[in-house]
Structure formats: C-alpha cells, structure tokens
Design an enzyme around this catalytic site. Structure first.
Site, PDB file in Angstrom:
ATOM      1  N   ASP A 170       0.808  -1.222   0.000  1.00 53.81           N
ATOM      2  CA  ASP A 170       0.000   0.000   0.000  1.00 53.81           C
ATOM      3  C   ASP A 170       0.844   1.277   0.000  1.00 53.81           C
ATOM      4  O   ASP A 170       0.307   2.371  -0.070  1.00 53.81           O
ATOM      5  CB  ASP A 170      -0.973   0.008   1.186  1.00 53.81           C
ATOM      6  CG  ASP A 170      -0.263   0.004   2.531  1.00 53.81           C
ATOM      7  OD1 ASP A 170       0.970  -0.075   2.559  1.00 53.81           O
ATOM      8  OD2 ASP A 170      -0.958   0.089   3.559  1.00 53.81           O
ATOM      9  N   TYR A 262      10.857   4.501   1.297  1.00 56.88           N
ATOM     10  CA  TYR A 262      11.724   3.468   1.868  1.00 56.88           C
ATOM     11  C   TYR A 262      13.192   3.614   1.452  1.00 56.88           C
ATOM     12  O   TYR A 262      14.075   3.043   2.088  1.00 56.88           O
ATOM     13  CB  TYR A 262      11.220   2.062   1.508  1.00 56.88           C
ATOM     14  CG  TYR A 262      10.127   1.590   2.441  1.00 56.88           C
ATOM     15  CD1 TYR A 262      10.434   1.010   3.664  1.00 56.88           C
ATOM     16  CD2 TYR A 262       8.785   1.768   2.115  1.00 56.88           C
ATOM     17  CE1 TYR A 262       9.437   0.600   4.534  1.00 56.88           C
ATOM     18  CE2 TYR A 262       7.782   1.353   2.984  1.00 56.88           C
ATOM     19  CZ  TYR A 262       8.115   0.773   4.195  1.00 56.88           C
ATOM     20  OH  TYR A 262       7.132   0.370   5.062  1.00 56.88           O
TER      21      TYR A 262
END
Ligand code: G6P
Ligand code: MN
Length: 444
Positions: A170, A262
C-alpha cells in the site's frame, strides 16, 4: 447471485477490522457467504473474531463467520485468501529492528538485516501455507500483504508458480495519493509511471488527463521547499512525518525521479540510525499504540455486545486490497503497482527478478507495463537489491550460512562483511527454532 468464501490468513492482525469494513462496503461486487479468520495465535484471533462477528451481525448477518487455527478448515472451498502474516509477531519484529541498531546499522522491519531476519522466519511459514493451498484451494486467488513482500514474491515465483497470488503493497498508492493531493488533482485523474522493487523504487512520470507530465512541475515545487500535503491515515500520521519530509531530501540528492520513502534507509543509514533508539524501535511503538488501541476496542465492543459506536478506522490499506478483488471479479481493470517477475519489462534487470512497476489487474490476472531503459544509478541499485533478495531465499531454501552472509554483505545498509557476519550471528541466536538452520558452510 454468486456469493464468495474469503479467508484472512493472519486474521488476528490489527488490520483485520479495516479490511473487513472495506469488504462490507464492496458488497455489490463481493457479496460474502463465508468469512474465515485464520491465525496461529488462538487467543488473538478469538478477540478479533468477537469483534468481527458483531460487525457482520450488524451489517451482513447472512455471512457465516469462522474463527480457526486450522489451515485445512480455513482453505477448503475458498475463493479468495488475504494473507497478512507476521511470523514471530511484533516481539520478534522488535528484535529484527534492535539487533542491527546495536551494530550501528539501520533497524527496519523490511529493509536491511531486519527485513532479512523477518524473511527467514516467514519463508518456512509461507511454504507451509503454499503447500496447503495447493492441497485445499488450488484455484483460489491469494492476495498477499505479508512482508517482506519482495522476498516472499521471489519465494512464490520459485516454489508455487501454479498458485495465483498477487503481492500487494500500500505504500505506492499512499504516496501517489499524497502526490495527487499536493498537485491539487484527484488521484483518478492521474496516471503514474513507477519502476523499482518493492519498498525500493521511483516515479518517473505523472501524467495528467491532457497528457502533460506534471512531475517536473511538482519536483520544482518540492525542491523549492514546499511540503507534501498529507491526509490522515494509518500510515500518514505524526509518526510518519519525518519519513515523508525526508522524501524531499532524497529528491534533492537524486532529482531525476520521485523516490519511494523506503529509499531513506538505503541512502541515509547513519541519519536513520542516529534517529533510532536500539531499546525502543517502531515495533515497540506499534505494540504501545495500534496493538493496544485496536484490541482494547475489540474487547470493549464484545463486552458491550455492539459495534454501533465503534470507530476502528477504514483506510487506504483495506480499500486497496478490495479494489484488487473488484478488478479480478470483472470490475474496471485496476491500474496500479504490481510485483511480478520482470520478464524484460525493465531492461538490464534479470528476467526472473520480482520488479514493482505499474500494470493492470483484471479478470485474467496481472499484466505489467514495459518500462524499458532505466539510468545506471537506479538499474544498478535494483540489480544489487534483487541479488540480495534472491540470496536470502536461497539461504533459507538451501540452509546456507554462506549465502546468508553474501545476502547481508550485498545489502546496501550493511557497511562491511565483518558487520554482516556479526549481525548474522546475533540474528541466528535470536531466531533459534524460528529460522531454517543455517549450515556453517564456510570456515570460522
Ligand atoms: C506500509 C508498508 C507496509 C508496512 C507498514 C508498516 O504500509 O507498505 O509494508 O508493513 O507500512 O507500518 P507500521 O505501522 O507497522 O510500522
Ligand atoms: Mn509495503
């Protein structure tokens, strides 16, 4: 009207209420006959089950709810299975994050040695799940949220190519929604182009309805100091603000493409370590917040015998997985990021590498869009990270200490083979009985 049987593997997760609410909202395309919550933790899933039973009694009393720890019962006759396992639970996540930090290395659930440790625990569990799916539900669709998704998708590619599984994350959709909001445009009015691996990629283009690429304008605004606009969601709250703010730092260093958040763990390791506390990591925070509030709310509703005033939130996470089911069942094809074997989509990346790119999910499964050439920097990072992922799977399947050491040495968060080895040896001790046994196939 056809009705469906759906199982949530890891049904005791705090994400279950949101997912069930999204399923209920999709009643027009996904009318349920049976909902099964499967979990290896009987107590957790019983508490969650109590809440879910009340929720369905209130909104869909025709649905049979089953709460179980038995895979045969949970898999037999199912149309869809949502997998969201966390092998070892949050206490082991805490160790995954804390042990690398003690060595001055990023401690994160899916990136670096933490993700590696999580993968080695999850792989044996996923193999058992895959084998039982083959026996009891070989034609079902599996939609997987379990992490580390890239490594589990690699395992699936090798071990279960006959089973239908979508590996979902997600984070791209959350970031895309934030980008759309910052642009002042509906997400549905934009088409995104993304390339990378799971939790490791970049947006190259954002096309508006008139065909214009609006990414350069957005980049200029972000580089000029404008902040991403944020909405409230499970993964967009005060805890996550530094992560979204650091996106602009990454963009400042490498302005070509808009980065997945990330990447901060791979580019700014020292900074991430400096901001972390080895005795209190994200896992501890989650145990002290989401875990407590969700289960307290489940218990409160069960005691009251009603979910009427319950505020367990729905959000992007639940809606997104249900959007995939909608597309698989013949709704409009869903244009989204998909995690699939590369097969030439990204030039210069191995054909078998699991890449995350945009594609279409529809009645016949997944089609990935071709990306073509990517610049040296991104391509080399992808190839290196994918080699780490493949070595991690091989270490687990072959019980190989040397492959585990190679994997960790190759991971960009780890500065040297000595540090890789020290972390690996600590992780082996912490994961005794939970990891495949790694044979010492090198000296020392
Ligand atoms: C995002 C990622 C997930 C990850 C989660 C962690 O949603 O896409 O893969 O598991 O963040 O969130 P948490 O609140 O548990 O740190
Ligand atoms: Mn994810």
């Amino acid at each position: 009207m056809k009705t469906y049987h759906l199982t949530i593997i890891g049904g005791g997760s705090t994400y279950t209420p949101g997912i069930v609410k999204s399923i209920l909202d999709a009643h027009d395309v996904l009318p349920l006959r049976k909902l099964v919550l499967l979990d290896c933790d009987a107590e957790r899933v019983a508490r969650m089950g109590g809440f879910v039973r009340l929720l369905l009694a209130a909104h869909a009393p025709e649905v049979e709810v089953v709460v179980t720890t038995d895979r045969e019962q949970a898999f037999s006759g199912m149309d869809f299975l949502f997998a969201q396992i966390r092998s070892g639970g949050l206490p082991m996540r805490a160790l995954d994050e804390q042990i690398p930090l003690r060595h001055g290395v990023v401690g994160q659930e899916t990136c670096g040695p933490g993700g590696f440790a999580f993968a080695l625990r999850s792989i044996p569990d996923m193999i058992e799940i895959g084998r039982d799916l083959r026996r009891y539900a070989p034609d079902a669709w599996v939609l997987n949220y379990s992490n580390p998704a890239a490594i589990l998708a690699e395992l699936w590619r090798r071990e279960f190519p006959d089973l239908k599984c979508l590996f979902i994350c997600d984070m791209p959709i959350v970031i895309e929604r934030l980008l759309a909001m910052t642009l002042g445009v509906e997400h549905a009015d934009l088409a995104f182009d993304y390339v990378g691996l799971n939790h490791f990629g970049w947006w190259r283009h954002i096309w508006a309805r008139d065909g214009r690429d609006v990414l350069p304008g957005l980049r200029a605004r972000l580089l000029g100091g404008e902040k991403l606009k944020l909405f409230e969601d499970e993964h967009v709250n005060a805890d996550w603000i530094p992560t979204f703010e650091r996106l602009s730092k990454t963009l400042g260093y490498f302005p070509e493409f808009i980065p997945n958040t990330y990447l901060q763990y791979y580019f700014f390791g020292e900074e991430m370590v400096a901001e972390s506390r080895p005795d209190y990591t994200r896992a501890n925070r989650v145990m002290d917040t989401r875990e407590k509030t969700v289960f307290a709310e489940c218990d409160r509703c069960v005691a009251a015998g009603s979910v009427a005033d319950s505020d367990l939130a729905r959000g992007v996470h639940g809606d997104f997985i249900v959007d995939h089911v909608r597309a698989l069942l013949g709704g409009a094809p869903l244009r989204t990021t998909v995690n699939v074997p590369n097969r030439g989509a990204v030039k210069g990346v191995p054909d078998e590498a699991i890449v995350e790119v945009h594609g279409l999910v529809s009645t016949h499964g997944v089609e990935a869009f071709a990306v073509g050439e990517v610049p040296h920097f991104q391509r080399a990072l992808m190839v290196q990270q994918n080699a780490y992922e493949q070595l991690t799977v091989e270490a687990a399947l072959e019980n190989s200490y040397s492959k585990a050491l190679q994997a960790l040495t190759l991971n960009r968060t780890v500065p040297s083979a000595d540090v890789a080895r020290a972390i690996l040896d600590d992780l082996i001790v912490a994961n005794q009985g939970r990891w495949p046994v790694l044979e010492r196939d090198i000296a020392g």
